[in-house]
Design a protein around this motif. Structure first.
Motif, PDB file in Angstrom:
ATOM      1  N   PHE A 145       0.854  -1.174   0.000  1.00 27.36           N
ATOM      2  CA  PHE A 145       0.000   0.000   0.000  1.00 27.36           C
ATOM      3  C   PHE A 145       0.897   1.232   0.000  1.00 27.36           C
ATOM      4  CE2 PHE A 145      -3.531  -2.514   2.155  1.00 27.36           C
ATOM      5  CZ  PHE A 145      -4.445  -2.356   1.121  1.00 27.36           C
ATOM      6  N   PRO A 146       0.409   2.376  -0.498  1.00 25.54           N
ATOM      7  CA  PRO A 146       1.254   3.571  -0.566  1.00 25.54           C
ATOM      8  C   PRO A 146       1.272   4.416   0.701  1.00 25.54           C
ATOM      9  CG  PRO A 146      -0.815   4.002  -1.662  1.00 25.54           C
ATOM     10  CD  PRO A 146      -0.850   2.557  -1.236  1.00 25.54           C
ATOM     11  N   ASP A 147       0.422   4.094   1.677  1.00 26.16           N
ATOM     12  CA  ASP A 147       0.258   4.955   2.854  1.00 26.16           C
ATOM     13  C   ASP A 147       0.599   4.174   4.113  1.00 26.16           C
ATOM     14  OD1 ASP A 147      -1.004   6.356   5.102  1.00 26.16           O
ATOM     15  OD2 ASP A 147      -1.982   7.597   3.576  1.00 26.16           O
ATOM     16  N   GLY A 148       1.448   4.756   4.957  1.00 29.44           N
ATOM     17  CA  GLY A 148       1.899   4.081   6.166  1.00 29.44           C
ATOM     18  C   GLY A 148       0.805   3.785   7.170  1.00 29.44           C
ATOM     19  N   ALA A 149      -0.346   4.452   7.054  1.00 28.12           N
ATOM     20  CA  ALA A 149      -1.458   4.174   7.961  1.00 28.12           C
ATOM     21  C   ALA A 149      -2.207   2.905   7.579  1.00 28.12           C
ATOM     22  CB  ALA A 149      -2.431   5.357   7.982  1.00 28.12           C
ATOM     23  N   MET A 150      -1.935   2.399   6.385  1.00 25.66           N
ATOM     24  CA  MET A 150      -2.657   1.235   5.869  1.00 25.66           C
ATOM     25  C   MET A 150      -1.944  -0.056   6.265  1.00 25.66           C
ATOM     26  SD  MET A 150      -3.484   2.839   2.120  1.00 25.66           S
ATOM     27  CE  MET A 150      -4.552   4.269   1.941  1.00 25.66           C
ATOM     28  N   LEU A 291      -4.634   0.386  -8.181  1.00 28.18           N
ATOM     29  CA  LEU A 291      -5.775   0.597  -7.290  1.00 28.18           C
ATOM     30  C   LEU A 291      -7.105   0.133  -7.866  1.00 28.18           C
ATOM     31  CD1 LEU A 291      -4.994   4.180  -5.950  1.00 28.18           C
ATOM     32  CD2 LEU A 291      -4.310   1.982  -4.972  1.00 28.18           C
ATOM     33  N   LEU A 292      -7.313   0.366  -9.148  1.00 32.37           N
ATOM     34  CA  LEU A 292      -8.602   0.041  -9.781  1.00 32.37           C
ATOM     35  C   LEU A 292      -8.363  -0.554 -11.161  1.00 32.37           C
ATOM     36  CD1 LEU A 292     -10.681   3.349  -9.289  1.00 32.37           C
ATOM     37  CD2 LEU A 292     -10.718   1.348  -7.798  1.00 32.37           C
ATOM     38  N   VAL A 293      -9.274  -1.424 -11.565  1.00 34.07           N
ATOM     39  CA  VAL A 293      -9.360  -1.863 -12.956  1.00 34.07           C
ATOM     40  C   VAL A 293     -10.737  -1.488 -13.467  1.00 34.07           C
ATOM     41  CG1 VAL A 293      -9.251  -3.797 -14.571  1.00 34.07           C
ATOM     42  CG2 VAL A 293      -7.808  -3.813 -12.527  1.00 34.07           C
ATOM     43  N   GLU A 298     -16.971   0.451 -16.093  1.00 27.99           N
ATOM     44  CA  GLU A 298     -17.342  -0.295 -14.893  1.00 27.99           C
ATOM     45  C   GLU A 298     -16.097  -0.696 -14.126  1.00 27.99           C
ATOM     46  OE1 GLU A 298     -19.473  -4.550 -13.651  1.00 27.99           O
ATOM     47  OE2 GLU A 298     -19.444  -3.871 -15.740  1.00 27.99           O
ATOM     48  N   VAL A 299     -16.161  -0.584 -12.800  1.00 28.04           N
ATOM     49  CA  VAL A 299     -15.054  -1.028 -11.963  1.00 28.04           C
ATOM     50  C   VAL A 299     -15.107  -2.550 -11.845  1.00 28.04           C
ATOM     51  CG1 VAL A 299     -13.997  -0.935  -9.675  1.00 28.04           C
ATOM     52  CG2 VAL A 299     -14.996   1.130 -10.665  1.00 28.04           C
ATOM     53  N   ILE A 300     -14.061  -3.206 -12.296  1.00 31.95           N
ATOM     54  CA  ILE A 300     -13.992  -4.667 -12.253  1.00 31.95           C
ATOM     55  C   ILE A 300     -13.402  -5.145 -10.933  1.00 31.95           C
ATOM     56  CG2 ILE A 300     -13.127  -6.727 -13.425  1.00 31.95           C
ATOM     57  CD1 ILE A 300     -15.080  -5.035 -15.060  1.00 31.95           C
ATOM     58  N   VAL A 301     -12.336  -4.472 -10.487  1.00 31.41           N
ATOM     59  CA  VAL A 301     -11.674  -4.787  -9.219  1.00 31.41           C
ATOM     60  C   VAL A 301     -11.226  -3.484  -8.596  1.00 31.41           C
ATOM     61  CG1 VAL A 301      -9.917  -6.198  -8.058  1.00 31.41           C
ATOM     62  CG2 VAL A 301     -10.689  -6.844 -10.343  1.00 31.41           C
ATOM     63  N   SER A 302     -11.275  -3.419  -7.277  1.00 29.21           N
ATOM     64  CA  SER A 302     -10.788  -2.220  -6.595  1.00 29.21           C
ATOM     65  C   SER A 302     -10.018  -2.603  -5.336  1.00 29.21           C
ATOM     66  CB  SER A 302     -11.954  -1.292  -6.235  1.00 29.21           C
ATOM     67  OG  SER A 302     -12.753  -1.860  -5.208  1.00 29.21           O
ATOM     68  N   VAL A 303      -9.141  -1.700  -4.944  1.00 29.48           N
ATOM     69  CA  VAL A 303      -8.431  -1.808  -3.690  1.00 29.48           C
ATOM     70  C   VAL A 303      -9.461  -1.953  -2.557  1.00 29.48           C
ATOM     71  CG1 VAL A 303      -8.376   0.718  -3.339  1.00 29.48           C
ATOM     72  CG2 VAL A 303      -6.494  -0.692  -2.460  1.00 29.48           C
ATOM     73  N   PRO A 304      -9.244  -2.780  -1.527  1.00 26.38           N
ATOM     74  CA  PRO A 304      -8.005  -3.432  -1.120  1.00 26.38           C
ATOM     75  C   PRO A 304      -7.713  -4.784  -1.766  1.00 26.38           C
ATOM     76  CG  PRO A 304      -9.671  -3.804   0.545  1.00 26.38           C
ATOM     77  CD  PRO A 304     -10.294  -2.904  -0.488  1.00 26.38           C
ATOM     78  N   LEU A 348      -9.653   2.407   6.093  1.00 27.74           N
ATOM     79  CA  LEU A 348      -8.247   2.750   5.899  1.00 27.74           C
ATOM     80  C   LEU A 348      -7.764   2.529   4.476  1.00 27.74           C
ATOM     81  CD1 LEU A 348      -6.691   1.248   9.153  1.00 27.74           C
ATOM     82  CD2 LEU A 348      -6.854   3.679   8.567  1.00 27.74           C
ATOM     83  N   ALA A 349      -8.289   1.494   3.791  1.00 27.49           N
ATOM     84  CA  ALA A 349      -7.682   1.101   2.516  1.00 27.49           C
ATOM     85  C   ALA A 349      -8.697   0.743   1.438  1.00 27.49           C
ATOM     86  CB  ALA A 349      -6.737  -0.076   2.742  1.00 27.49           C
ATOM     87  N   GLY A 350      -9.949   1.121   1.615  1.00 20.10           N
ATOM     88  CA  GLY A 350     -10.937   0.902   0.575  1.00 20.10           C
ATOM     89  C   GLY A 350     -10.880   2.000  -0.479  1.00 20.10           C
TER      90      GLY A 350
END
Length: 368
Positions: A145-150, A291-293, A298-304, A348-350
């Motif tokens: 993940f790009p963020d230390g809080a995640m 992060l996303l496809v 249409e969003v096929i897959v998303s973080v997390p 935190l990571a959605g």
């Protein structure tokens, strides 16, 4: 005479990491890195040298930790594009450890990767070899993940007392912030001031604190994925099976927008389908990691959930900084660790944590 490749080493439960494991580890962490965590080649070379000079590193589970063990997370922080060119300084990791032990008032006995993805999943093995400590078969993300809080510990409510950061010049910074979001802001600003790449340690934990708050078995998983890829005549399928992942599409990179902003790599990549996927097009959104496809709006897959771009022929992962126009690739996706699907994990990571106003729809991995 056709040579039969040797059977991969059994890696369901590793008790140590040797120089011979590093190639497989690097392959696996690159896949788990979801585009981020930094390119593994340099980290592999440095880790192999450290193990050659200092010997194997013990790999232990949370249950094998002693009550008086002290674990810390260690990782690189910054823009992966910069990390290719700016290498760590001699003695940087020792200075970082010394300052952390001064704050603790006791020795550090184990290192855990903050993220198993990319170079950040490989480098802690070499650092542990140089420091003479063991490595926990776990990490804080189960990916990159790009963020230390995640990190999983933040989901589990484990507090972080302090963080220490060092740069190649020799500056040592100690941060005691009110929460991990503030830590990310301060650490990122220091990283940008230091040329956009640093090494950091934080989250000192005992065995009792780590139990249930880390993602276990990820070092062994990375090695297992690497061996599966290296031993198969169909590496894309082998990696997919090992991770219960689905190949979303195969094609060619036809557009790439990538820039380094505020210590992050940001942008998007467009893949146009070839072969059986001719006529299709997918766009991936990036912030260090994929992060996303999206396909047909249409969003096929998303973080997390995890999204990785791999070479369509070799199966090797391609990190965001190594994406190039015209590359032939496959897009893999698979389900994240259950901790990230909890309400706190999604907070935190959605998708919303990255500024996307869309609901999270769990991706269920390989089609049955």
């Amino acid at each position: 005479m056709t040579q039969i490749p040797p059977a991969p080493r059994a890696v369901e439960r590793l008790s140590e990491i040797t120089e011979d494991d590093v190639a497989a580890l690097g392959i696996g962490t690159a896949v788990l890195g979801t585009g981020g965590g930094g390119a593994v080649h340099g980290a592999q070379m440095m880790t192999e040298r450290a193990l050659r000079e200092h010997g194997p590193v013990p790999l232990v589970t949370v249950d094998e930790l002693e009550p008086d063990d002290v674990i810390v997370l260690m990782s690189g922080i910054g823009a992966p594009t910069v990390g290719i060119e700016m290498l760590a300084a001699s003695g940087q990791i020792v200075a970082l450890r010394n300052e952390a032990e001064r704050l603790l008032g006791r020795p550090i006995t184990a290192i855990m990767a903050a993220e198993i993805g990319g170079s950040n999943g490989v480098q802690p093995i070499g650092w542990a070899a140089r420091l003479g400590v063991k490595v926990l078969d776990a990490d804080g993300m189960g990916r990159a993940f790009p963020d230390g809080a995640m990190v999983a510990m933040n989901v589990a409510g484990v507090p972080c007392e302090w963080a220490v950061q060092s740069d190649v010049v020799g500056n040592i910074s100690v941060m005691k912030t009110v929460d991990l979001h503030w830590l990310e802001r301060h650490a990122r600003a220091l990283t940008v001031a230091s040329g956009s790449i640093c090494i950091a340690t934080h989250y000192p934990m005992t065995a009792a604190m780590a139990k249930g708050a880390v993602i276990e078995g990820t070092v062994s998983t990375a090695v297992r994925v690497g061996h599966a890829l290296m031993s198969s005549s169909d590496p894309v399928a082998a990696v997919s099976r090992e991770l219960d992942a689905r190949v979303l599409m195969s094609g060619k990179i036809t557009d790439l927008d990538r820039r380094t902003v505020g210590g992050f790599v940001r942008g998007s990549v467009t893949i146009t389908g070839t072969g059986a996927d001719r006529g299709r097009m997918q766009r991936l959104e990036l912030q260090n990691e994929n992060l996303l496809v999206l396909e047909d709006g249409e969003v096929i897959v998303s973080v997390p959930d995890l999204i990785t771009i791999i070479d369509a022929e070799t199966g090797h992962a391609i990190t965001t900084e190594m994406l190039r126009f015209g590359q032939r690739v496959s897009v893999l996706a698979w389900a994240c660790d259950p901790i990230w699907r909890s309400p706190r994990g999604l907070e935190l990571a959605g998708p919303a944590a990255f500024g996307y106003d869309l609901p999270y729809v769990p991706f269920e991995g390989a089609a049955r």
